[in-house]
Scaffold this active site. Sequence first.
Site, PDB file in Angstrom:
ATOM      1  N   GLY A  60      -1.908  -3.053  -4.838  1.00 18.45           N
ATOM      2  CA  GLY A  60      -0.584  -3.352  -4.348  1.00 18.45           C
ATOM      3  C   GLY A  60      -0.370  -3.147  -2.883  1.00 18.45           C
ATOM      4  O   GLY A  60      -1.241  -2.685  -2.155  1.00 18.45           O
ATOM      5  N   SER A  61       0.809  -3.513  -2.548  1.00 17.82           N
ATOM      6  CA  SER A  61       1.265  -3.318  -1.186  1.00 17.82           C
ATOM      7  C   SER A  61       2.217  -2.144  -1.184  1.00 17.82           C
ATOM      8  O   SER A  61       2.562  -1.592  -2.228  1.00 17.82           O
ATOM      9  CB  SER A  61       1.984  -4.587  -0.708  1.00 17.82           C
ATOM     10  OG  SER A  61       3.235  -4.708  -1.346  1.00 17.82           O
ATOM     11  N   SER A  62       2.697  -1.813  -0.016  1.00 21.38           N
ATOM     12  CA  SER A  62       3.649  -0.706   0.083  1.00 21.38           C
ATOM     13  C   SER A  62       4.959  -1.045  -0.622  1.00 21.38           C
ATOM     14  O   SER A  62       5.733  -0.148  -0.945  1.00 21.38           O
ATOM     15  CB  SER A  62       3.906  -0.360   1.547  1.00 21.38           C
ATOM     16  OG  SER A  62       4.379  -1.489   2.244  1.00 21.38           O
ATOM     17  N   SER A  63       5.195  -2.309  -0.897  1.00 18.31           N
ATOM     18  CA  SER A  63       6.407  -2.719  -1.605  1.00 18.31           C
ATOM     19  C   SER A  63       6.374  -2.340  -3.081  1.00 18.31           C
ATOM     20  O   SER A  63       7.402  -2.391  -3.751  1.00 18.31           O
ATOM     21  CB  SER A  63       6.615  -4.221  -1.464  1.00 18.31           C
ATOM     22  OG  SER A  63       6.761  -4.562  -0.110  1.00 18.31           O
TER      23      SER A  63
END
Length: 133
Positions: A60-63
């Site tokens: 994932g991303s930081s989102s």
Amino acid sequence: MTYQFKPLVKGVFSGEIIYIEPFSFWGGVDINDGKIIQKGHPNNGMYIKNKILAVKNLIGSSSSSSVLLELIRKNLAPKAIFIENIDAITCMGSIIAEQIGLDPLPIYQGENLKNLNGKKVNAKNDKIIFAKI
């Protein structure tokens, strides 16, 4: 087999553990119903609400932390997550939930999580107890 877990975010939960392949909260889970929608994922279509997930790592991303926070807020999050590779982003979503007055998602780090699939567990903060079969 003996398991050792490090509590990353402590909590209380019980149920059956489901081992799943790595997935992403950001773009991989529908924020409206908690269903895995990641294309090509073996658990595509599975609802994660009230599941105890075991996963090697999250993608994932930081989102992803904001998606997890929203799932917690909407009561669509899993009961808990066991993870092999520590993921600070996921922990952050759970910790923020607690900071704004929601119940945090318990997250525990451990090894050989594939062996947990189908096991029943009761957990209270630092103590993890597996049901004897």
